[in-house]
Design a protein around this motif. Structure first.
Motif, PDB file in Angstrom:
ATOM      1  N   THR B  45       0.833  -1.201   0.000  1.00 43.07           N
ATOM      2  CA  THR B  45       0.000   0.000   0.000  1.00 43.07           C
ATOM      3  C   THR B  45       0.868   1.251   0.000  1.00 43.07           C
ATOM      4  O   THR B  45       0.576   2.223  -0.697  1.00 43.07           O
ATOM      5  N   GLN B  87      -8.324   0.683  -0.429  1.00 45.70           N
ATOM      6  CA  GLN B  87      -9.009  -0.334   0.371  1.00 45.70           C
ATOM      7  C   GLN B  87     -10.264   0.272   0.996  1.00 45.70           C
ATOM      8  O   GLN B  87     -11.284  -0.375   1.108  1.00 45.70           O
ATOM      9  N   ASP B 165      -6.146  -1.712  -4.684  1.00 42.89           N
ATOM     10  CA  ASP B 165      -5.552  -2.230  -3.449  1.00 42.89           C
ATOM     11  C   ASP B 165      -6.531  -3.213  -2.801  1.00 42.89           C
ATOM     12  O   ASP B 165      -7.541  -2.804  -2.241  1.00 42.89           O
ATOM     13  N   GLU B 166      -6.237  -4.479  -2.883  1.00 44.93           N
ATOM     14  CA  GLU B 166      -7.073  -5.551  -2.332  1.00 44.93           C
ATOM     15  C   GLU B 166      -8.551  -5.374  -2.668  1.00 44.93           C
ATOM     16  O   GLU B 166      -9.398  -5.341  -1.770  1.00 44.93           O
TER      17      GLU B 166
HETATM   18 MG   LIG Z   1      -2.197  -2.656   2.287  1.00 45.52          MG
END
Ligand SMILES: [Mg+2]
Ligand SMILES: Nc1ncnc2c1ncn2[C@@H]1O[C@H](COP(=O)(O)OP(=O)(O)OP(=O)(O)O)[C@@H](O)[C@H]1O
Lengths: 351, 503
Positions: B45, B87, B165-166
């Motif tokens: 991240t 996220q 991000d994810e």
């Molecule tokens: Mg992360």
């Protein structure tokens, strides 16, 4: 170019440095107004300082003024810790003043009278604070608005009282009958107004600190304020905590009124509080909601108030400057608080 | 290989003593989907935040189409054609989909082009299958739709590189397919994509190439993810092999949690309809189902925050009478929530406070209304050591911990008091496989000790590995319960659609 970056932790010395920075910024900003009023900035601040903290008598006067703001500052700090937005310390103070005046006017032995005045004043303040807290817990009414509006309700109720049943029939002034002489708080240093209530305020601060930091109620208040959902799942009765907080906060603000009646005015009149309840918000913010920080913060504001009056007499700068300094200090502190969550970084160093 | 669209060279970024990134090189070509892998806290991240202009790197440079650029803010990043889906989404909940898209898009004239916006939205929807109702407020969108909106927002601003991000951590398995086909279609049009995920099967299915980070440095690259085993990737990430835990045979004892005819009203979310189930000592019961079929309500009832309208609940033989978190905890229930930050921990207070929160009133941590600060601190320190929670100490703000460490903290807090029943939701969401493995092991340990565990989850593979029995929820009912020996993904999937329940 600068920008703000989120911090993961706040160094402890910030608690000390930030309020000092905010105060410095305030004095610098307000010096413009003094200059505009045609006075010498250094001389004016000098007068303010000597008149409020320059000699022992001045210091006692400042402490007498600080006492009610210590109580309201504690009231606000406790409430804000739980995110119960009590803007109603002013009304709670007035309710405390009226209740203690009522009790103090009943003839009885002095110590008993003082004790009952404190109990009655605290209870009255707590009862007033219970209203916005109940409205919020039961009906989700915004506590900022309800506690603020209640201040006016209490103020006009007080006016109705001193213009009506309590009116001094002899002079015709809108002031309540005085409390019994025996109920007057003892003066601690001959020739000053330093009364028992000031000591009570100075003792209250560490007590409240202990309550917040070391008791389960304090723990519940902190957790509820920071994350009510996690508190609820953790088995904390969030509503009950909010109500307890409100009662405590209101009682503290009520005690501010008790001190003014028992130690300073010995009766109730329309201007018994020059906005001590609202100043309590500034005090609590300057203290970063730390009960121990409330004491120096209240003393600072008290010094500004007493100092501003002297400065006004000496240099002709209007005493309203004291209000401007208070407001500016609050804003400066709110800005300073930004630095606890963010850090400033210079960008552009990339090559 | 075509010339890179974006290149990061020698990026270094420290937070105090923590080197989050160290001399990281990374590049993405047009039309390429790059996987970015690494354990929790490896610096994924952070690296993407540097690329997106949220952090200024301490060293290194970023090149866009071969030219060195300085990205000092997200506005710079957007102008350079870089879009990011975080996220946590950055949307204005009260505004509509279209309004969210148009925020910050007014031209120099200050006028907002609604008609043009509508047309672009429709076009993007057609091209990539990313359809959204422009007039719905964001607060009415599902998480998957909000994510879609974030992607569309990036495309709206002309992103040539999209960072996710994810993204799949918040999606139901069924939504993942839709996301993947949209991403493939965008890549086919020449967009570069950086995809972060802890789910290696997703990475293998989607990405063309992977860069693996470990402790902030590039640990290796994978040129052909589709033909690389998950085990090999895991080895690159962790530096050692990860063996899935073996679930031995169980010898379940008596029932420790019994739900008997539990129903709730449709107050918020799906109502429960006549739920009866039992969890036995030494057993792990899975609750599968497409999210939104009552799992949340079920977890709330068991956790004591929601009182059912009908039915009875028994914990360790005692009937729950008043349904409060305190009562169910006192009866021996432990709880590990899916939303660690909202209903689990208090992010702004010291970690120690969160670790003792549910038991602050017990004699271990307080007496006669007074806290025992030494006991609290000692307990937190002990758990930090026992669970290897990475943090400077018990007084660290809980919010500063990484997801995996937060999960360990919650686990430590609940397991320390030997619960008789443990209810767990999405226990490994957002965790790397090493951390997930650790959590699974702990559950199996508890099972061996005779704890009854309920695992609510959407990841069927995880449930199959972990659970002795799996119950499937559909529209607030238990559609069926399978022994995990007989359960297959196909049979569970069928139950999840309600097929058998109706047939
Ligand atoms: Mg992360
Ligand atoms: N703002 C910050 N301040 C201080 N440390 C930070 C900050 N952001 C990240 N870190 C630290 O930097 C390291 C890398 O964190 P990062 O969030 O980039 O990891 P990640 O690979 O995204 O992990 P995850 O898979 O859990 O999302 C961690 O040790 C983290 O604690």
């Amino acid at each position: 170019m600068f920008r703000l970056e989120v911090r993961t932790s706040t160094p402890a010395w910030f608690n000390l440095v930030l309020p000092l920075l905010a105060i410095a910024a305030t004095l610098i900003l307000c010096s413009g107004l003094i200059a505009l009023a045609g006075a010498n900035v250094f001389e004016s601040y000098g007068v303010m300082f000597t008149a409020s903290l320059g000699d022992s008598y001045a210091i006692t006067e400042t402490l007498v003024r600080a006492a009610p703001m210590i109580f309201t500052g504690l009231a606000v700090a406790v409430a804000f810790r739980a995110k119960f937005w009590n803007i109603g310390a002013e009304g709670q103070l007035l309710a405390g003043a009226v209740a203690s005046c009522f009790v103090g006017a009943i003839p009885m032995p002095g110590p008993l009278a003082m004790l009952l005045m404190a109990v009655a004043g605290a209870a009255a303040g707590a009862a007033v604070a219970l209203v916005p807290a109940t409205l919020r817990v039961r009906f989700k009414v915004d506590d900022v608005v309800s506690s603020l509006l209640l201040n006016s309700v209490i103020y006009y109720a007080l006016m109705a009282l001193i213009e009506g049943p309590w009116k001094d029939s002899f002079s015709g002034y809108p002031i309540s009958p005085p409390i019994e002489d025996s109920a007057n708080f003892p003066v601690l240093i001959e020739g000053t107004r330093l009364h028992l209530g000031v000591v009570a305020a100075l003792i209250a601060a560490p007590l409240i600190w202990f309550l917040i930091v070391r008791t389960t109620l304090g723990f519940r208040i902190r957790v509820t304020g920071e994350n009510p959902e996690a508190a609820r799942y953790g088995g904390i009765h969030v509503e009950r905590v909010l109500i307890s907080t409100a009662l405590l906060s209101g009682a503290l603000a009520g005690l501010a009124g008790v001190g003014e009646v028992g130690g300073v005015h010995f009766q109730v009149m329309s201007d018994i509080s020059p906005g001590y309840g609202y100043s309590g918000i500034v005090v609590a913010m300057l203290a970063r909601l730390n009960p121990l920080g409330v004491v120096p913060a209240a003393i600072f504001l008290a010094a500004v108030m007493t100092g501003a009056e002297a400065m006004s007499r000496a240099t002709g700068v209007p005493a309203f400057l004291s209000d401007v300094i208070q407001g500016t200090a609050l804003l400066a502190m709110l800005v300073a608080l930004l630095f606890t969550a963010y850090r400033i970084r210079r960008v552009g160093a990339i090559r | 290989m075509p010339a890179p669209l974006i290149e990061m060279r020698g990026i270094t970024k420290s937070f105090g003593a923590v080197k989050a990134n160290e001399a990281v090189d990374l590049s993405v070509a047009p039309g390429e989907i790059l996987g970015l892998l690494g354990e929790n806290g490896a610096g994924k991240t952070t690296l993407m935040n540097v690329l997106f202009g949220a952090y200024a790197p301490d060293a290194g440079e970023i090149l866009i189409q071969g030219r060195s650029v300085r990205i000092a803010s997200s506005a710079d990043a957007l102008a350079a054609g870089i879009g990011m889906v975080h996220q946590h989404f950055h949307l204005a909940p009260r505004l509509t989909v279209l309004e969210n898209l148009l925020i910050g898009m007014s031209g120099k004239s200050g006028r907002i082009d609604r008609a043009g916006g509508l047309a672009r939205l429709a076009e993007i929807g057609r091209q990539h299958g990313l359809t959204l109702d422009p007039n719905l407020p964001v607060s009415a969108l599902s998480v998957g739709e909000q994510q879609r909106l974030e992607i569309v927002k990036a495309l709206f601003r002309g992103a040539k590189l999209l960072i996710l991000d994810e993204p799949t951590a918040v999606l139901a398995p069924s939504e993942v397919d839709g996301l993947f086909s949209a991403l493939r279609s965008m890549a086919a049009q020449g967009l570069g994509i950086i995809f972060i995920s802890h789910k290696l099967n997703e990475v293998r299915a989607l990405t063309h190439r992977c860069t693996v980070l470990r402790h902030g440095r590039v640990a290796g690259r994978v040129d052909d993810p589709a033909n690389t085993t998950s085990a090999a990737m895991a080895q690159l990430m962790c530096g050692h092999e990860i063996v899935p835990p073996a679930r031995g045979p169980s010898t379940p004892g008596g029932a420790v949690l019994i739900l008997d005819g539990i129903s709730t009203s449709k107050h918020s979310g799906t109502a429960l309809r006549d739920i009866s189930l039992a969890v036995h000592a030494g057993e792990i019961l899975g609750i599968a189902g497409v999210s939104g079929n009552g799992q949340r309500a079920l977890a709330e009832v068991i956790s004591g925050v929601r009182t059912p309208d009908a039915g009875r609940m028994t914990i360790a033989g005692q009937t729950v009478s008043r349904f409060s978190p305190r009562e169910v905890q006192a009866l021996g229930l432990g709880r590990i929530p899916e939303d660690r930050m909202t209903t689990g921990l208090v992010t702004n207070l010291p970690l120690a406070d969160s670790m003792v929160l549910p038991r602050i009133g017990t004699s271990t941590f307080s007496a006669r209304g007074l806290l025992k600060p030494d006991a609290i601190r000692a307990f937190a320190e002990e758990q930090i050591k026992a669970y290897d929670i990475r943090c400077p100490g018990p007084m660290t703000r809980a919010g500063a911990l990484s997801g995996g460490n937060l999960q360990k903290a919650l686990l430590a807090r609940e397991l320390a008091f030997d619960p008789k029943v443990l209810i767990v939701s999405q226990p490994t969401r957002g965790l790397d496989i090493g951390a997930a493995r650790f959590i699974h092991e702990k559950f199996l340990d508890m099972r061996a000790k005779g704890c009854g565990i309920i695992v609510i989850g959407e990841d069927l593979e995880e449930l199959l590995v972990l659970c002795d029995r799996i119950a499937v929820m559909y529209e607030g009912r238990i559609a069926g319960t399978l022994d995990s020996a007989d359960a297959t993904i196909a049979r569970l999937g069928l139950l999840m659609t309600g097929a058998e329940a109706h047939g």
